[in-house]
Design an enzyme around this catalytic site. Structure first.
Site, short mmCIF file in Angstrom:
data_model
loop_
_atom_site.label_atom_id
_atom_site.label_comp_id
_atom_site.label_asym_id
_atom_site.label_seq_id
_atom_site.Cartn_x
_atom_site.Cartn_y
_atom_site.Cartn_z
N LYS A 35 -13.00 -17.08 -7.91
CA LYS A 35 -12.91 -15.77 -7.25
C LYS A 35 -13.81 -14.76 -7.97
O LYS A 35 -14.53 -13.99 -7.33
CB LYS A 35 -11.44 -15.30 -7.35
CG LYS A 35 -10.85 -14.67 -6.13
CD LYS A 35 -9.33 -14.67 -6.27
CE LYS A 35 -8.69 -13.38 -5.91
NZ LYS A 35 -7.22 -13.45 -6.07
N ASN A 224 10.34 -0.86 0.14
CA ASN A 224 10.05 -2.07 0.93
C ASN A 224 11.31 -2.66 1.55
O ASN A 224 11.32 -3.09 2.69
CB ASN A 224 9.34 -3.11 0.07
CG ASN A 224 7.83 -2.94 0.15
OD1 ASN A 224 7.34 -2.02 0.80
ND2 ASN A 224 7.10 -3.81 -0.51
N CYS A 276 4.88 -9.40 0.76
CA CYS A 276 5.65 -8.31 0.14
C CYS A 276 7.10 -8.29 0.57
O CYS A 276 7.99 -8.53 -0.26
CB CYS A 276 4.97 -6.98 0.43
SG CYS A 276 3.38 -6.84 -0.39
N ARG A 343 0.50 -15.84 4.40
CA ARG A 343 1.63 -16.07 3.50
C ARG A 343 2.93 -15.58 4.15
O ARG A 343 3.00 -14.44 4.61
CB ARG A 343 1.38 -15.35 2.16
CG ARG A 343 0.25 -15.96 1.35
CD ARG A 343 -0.04 -15.19 0.09
NE ARG A 343 -0.60 -13.87 0.37
CZ ARG A 343 -0.94 -13.00 -0.61
NH1 ARG A 343 -0.71 -13.32 -1.88
NH2 ARG A 343 -1.48 -11.83 -0.31
C1 UDX Z 1 4.18 -3.79 3.19
C2 UDX Z 1 4.51 -2.30 3.08
O1 UDX Z 1 4.34 -1.69 4.35
C3 UDX Z 1 3.58 -1.64 2.08
O2 UDX Z 1 3.93 -0.27 1.90
C4 UDX Z 1 3.73 -2.36 0.74
O3 UDX Z 1 2.89 -1.82 -0.20
C5 UDX Z 1 3.45 -3.82 0.91
O4 UDX Z 1 4.27 -4.38 1.89
P1 UDX Z 1 2.40 -5.29 4.41
O5 UDX Z 1 3.16 -6.45 3.87
O6 UDX Z 1 0.94 -5.29 4.35
O7 UDX Z 1 2.91 -3.93 3.70
O8 UDX Z 1 2.79 -5.22 5.96
P2 UDX Z 1 3.58 -4.27 6.94
O9 UDX Z 1 2.62 -3.58 7.82
O10 UDX Z 1 4.56 -3.46 6.23
O11 UDX Z 1 4.35 -5.39 7.80
C6 UDX Z 1 5.22 -6.26 7.14
C7 UDX Z 1 5.81 -7.23 8.15
O12 UDX Z 1 6.74 -6.56 9.00
C8 UDX Z 1 4.77 -7.88 9.06
O13 UDX Z 1 5.09 -9.23 9.25
C9 UDX Z 1 4.94 -7.11 10.37
O14 UDX Z 1 4.60 -7.90 11.50
C10 UDX Z 1 6.45 -6.83 10.36
N1 UDX Z 1 6.84 -5.65 11.13
C11 UDX Z 1 6.36 -4.41 10.77
C12 UDX Z 1 7.73 -5.81 12.20
O15 UDX Z 1 8.16 -6.91 12.54
N2 UDX Z 1 8.13 -4.69 12.89
C13 UDX Z 1 7.68 -3.43 12.57
O16 UDX Z 1 8.07 -2.48 13.24
C14 UDX Z 1 6.76 -3.30 11.47
#
Ligand code: UDX
Length: 459
Positions: A35, A224, A276, A343
């Site tokens: 990487k 989260n 996350c 993931r």
């Molecule tokens: C998340 C947090 O939003 C972010 O603040 C933190 O720093 C890292 O984790 P991320 O994992 O990139 O970010 O994705 P996010 O947009 O939060 O979505 C997480 C999951 O929830 C995805 O699988 C998404 O499809 C799902 N989701 C999100 C839903 O099913 N419904 C929603 O309304 C929103």
């Protein structure tokens, strides 16, 4: 300021690039040699909108360089630890990498360093770091430890870093707090050249929230877990809507109009994934258990989320009856749009479930197929949504990429064996779908048949 960032994953790379973008002199290290050499050669180890351009720009300006951990430790006055904290089998966060960095700093640094944990860590990790640095320090290191959790979302991480709602720091000394304030000054004042917007969204300057280290660490896990809880809540309501004949999108809209609830993160679907939410909810439950606190609420959040995959597969089985020998199209593999990350992606779990019952999968994703191939090789990966849908008994939408909303439905109708769309994200406009002869099944009572097309279009 001369800053070091240790770890070039989503968080580290975005942090390093954006801190350089706002004017700091940054050294980013990566222990994965493959990487690291890719980054040193100007390549990108991950897909993230805007990030590659930002990195190119700040490297050209001489404000970002990549190298070893030792070099990074020698470089910066402040060191951001952005290494991975993956889940252990029991749900605890694996802190090996963080401990390794702490030991390297203790042995390699002299003079003063502000050591900043940016990785997602359990509460009281800062205290452990402080102890570890003093135990292993051999060269008269003077230091402070601080927490600075990130709230970046994959797919929008550059914008999230440069235009945050809040910047949270946990510092147990005024010096550490002052240094972090100085580091974030350009972002607090929004006084930097934005690489994304010609005219940045006017949304008020970010709030700089300074607290103690333990509270800052907890803000991350609590935030989260709360968002994950919101998603499981609306998924729970979606189940009820399907049984009582209500429309979950209208229920979510009605709820979200109350500013105390808010409309974001109320999209029902096949469950939350990514690197996350699943691991942070697990880690938070473990932290509570070890502290003798009852977090059964979050156990329910996890249970509801794990039930989404099975419920969706059940819906597919209800429509297709026998899955063995059926050809099924999958639109979307990434855990969410605008990322190549698979993931803990619900799409992969659904595919495995369908394959276990003998179905043949034809899949397409705009960015995530290379990474998906490593996880599930025995799938037919296709060039586009049309090829994936060709000759299939059903089309499953599992990631709400924008391009799936722009599909030519009349063309698609000529390619499929059976005009059936099962939308695991309620991403499509059912009027468009049914008016082209497809049977549309969404989440939470938003299904429709071609017969209802005129009624739907009339409304
Ligand atoms: C998340 C947090 O939003 C972010 O603040 C933190 O720093 C890292 O984790 P991320 O994992 O990139 O970010 O994705 P996010 O947009 O939060 O979505 C997480 C999951 O929830 C995805 O699988 C998404 O499809 C799902 N989701 C999100 C839903 O099913 N419904 C929603 O309304 C929103």
């Amino acid at each position: 300021m001369k800053l070091s960032v240790i770890g070039a994953g989503y968080v580290g790379l975005t942090t390093a690039a954006c801190l350089a973008q706002v004017g700091h002199d940054v050294f980013c290290s990566e222990s994965d040699v493959e990487k690291l050499s890719k980054l040193q050669d100007g390549g990108m180890p991950l897909f993230e909108p805007h990030l590659e351009d930002v990195i190119k720009g700040v490297r050209k300006a001489g404000r970002l360089r990549f190298g070893s951990t030792e070099e990074a430790i020698a470089w910066g006055d402040a060191i951001f630890i952005c290494v991975g904290t993956p889940p252990l089998p029991n749900g605890d966060a694996d802190l090996c990498a963080i401990e390794g960095v702490a030991r390297a700093i203790a042995k390699g640094a002299s003079g003063y360093r502000l050591v900043i944990e940016k990785s997602t860590v359990p509460v009281q990790t800062g205290a452990q770091l402080r102890k570890h640095l003093s135990v292993h320090s051999t060269s008269g290191l003077r230091y402070d430890v601080a927490s600075n959790p990130e709230f970046l979302r994959e797919g929008t991480s550059v914008g999230d870093f440069l235009h945050p709602d809040r910047i949270v720091i946990g510092a147990d000394s005024p010096r550490a707090a002052a240094i972090l304030r100085e580091i974030y000054e350009p972002i607090i004042k929004q006084s930097f050249t934005c690489p994304i917007h010609s005219d940045c969204p006017k949304r008020g300057d970010p709030i700089f929230l300074a607290t103690d280290t333990n509270s800052a660490e907890l803000i991350k896990h609590a935030s989260n877990s709360f968002l994950a809880m919101k998603i499981s809540f609306i998924n729970m309501v979606a189940n009820l809507c399907e049984v009582v004949g209500a429309d979950v999108t209208m229920v979510a809209e009605g709820m979200g109009l109350d500013p105390r609830i808010g409309s974001s993160f109320l999209n029902p679907g096949i469950g939350f994934g990514g690197f996350c939410f699943p691991k942070d909810v697990q880690a938070f439950i473990r932290i509570a258990e070890k502290s003798g606190c009852d977090f059964s609420l979050l156990k329910e959040v996890e249970k509801i989320n794990q039930g989404r995959v099975e419920r969706f597969v059940e819906q597919v089985r209800n429509e297709l009856w026998v899955l063995r020998g059926k050809k099924i199209a999958v639109w979307g593999l990434a855990f969410k749009p605008n990322t190549d990350d698979v993931r803990f992606a619900p799409a992969l779990s659904i595919i495995r479930r369908l394959q276990a019952e003998g179905a043949h999968i034809q899949a397409y994703d705009p960015e995530a197929m290379e990474k998906a191939k490593k996880e599930i090789p025995d799938v037919t990966y296709c060039q586009d949504a049309y090829e994936a849908a060709t000759g299939t008994d059903a089309v499953l939408l599992l990631t709400e990429w924008e391009e799936f909303r722009k599909v030519d439905w009349s063309r698609l109708a000529t390619l499929v064996e059976r005009p059936l769309i099962i939308d695991g994200r309620n991403a499509l406009l059912r009027e468009d779908v049914v008016s082209n002869g497809f049977h549309y099944i969404g989440i939470g009572g938003v299904s429709a048949t071609p017969k209802e097309a005129s009624a739907l279009i009339g409304t």
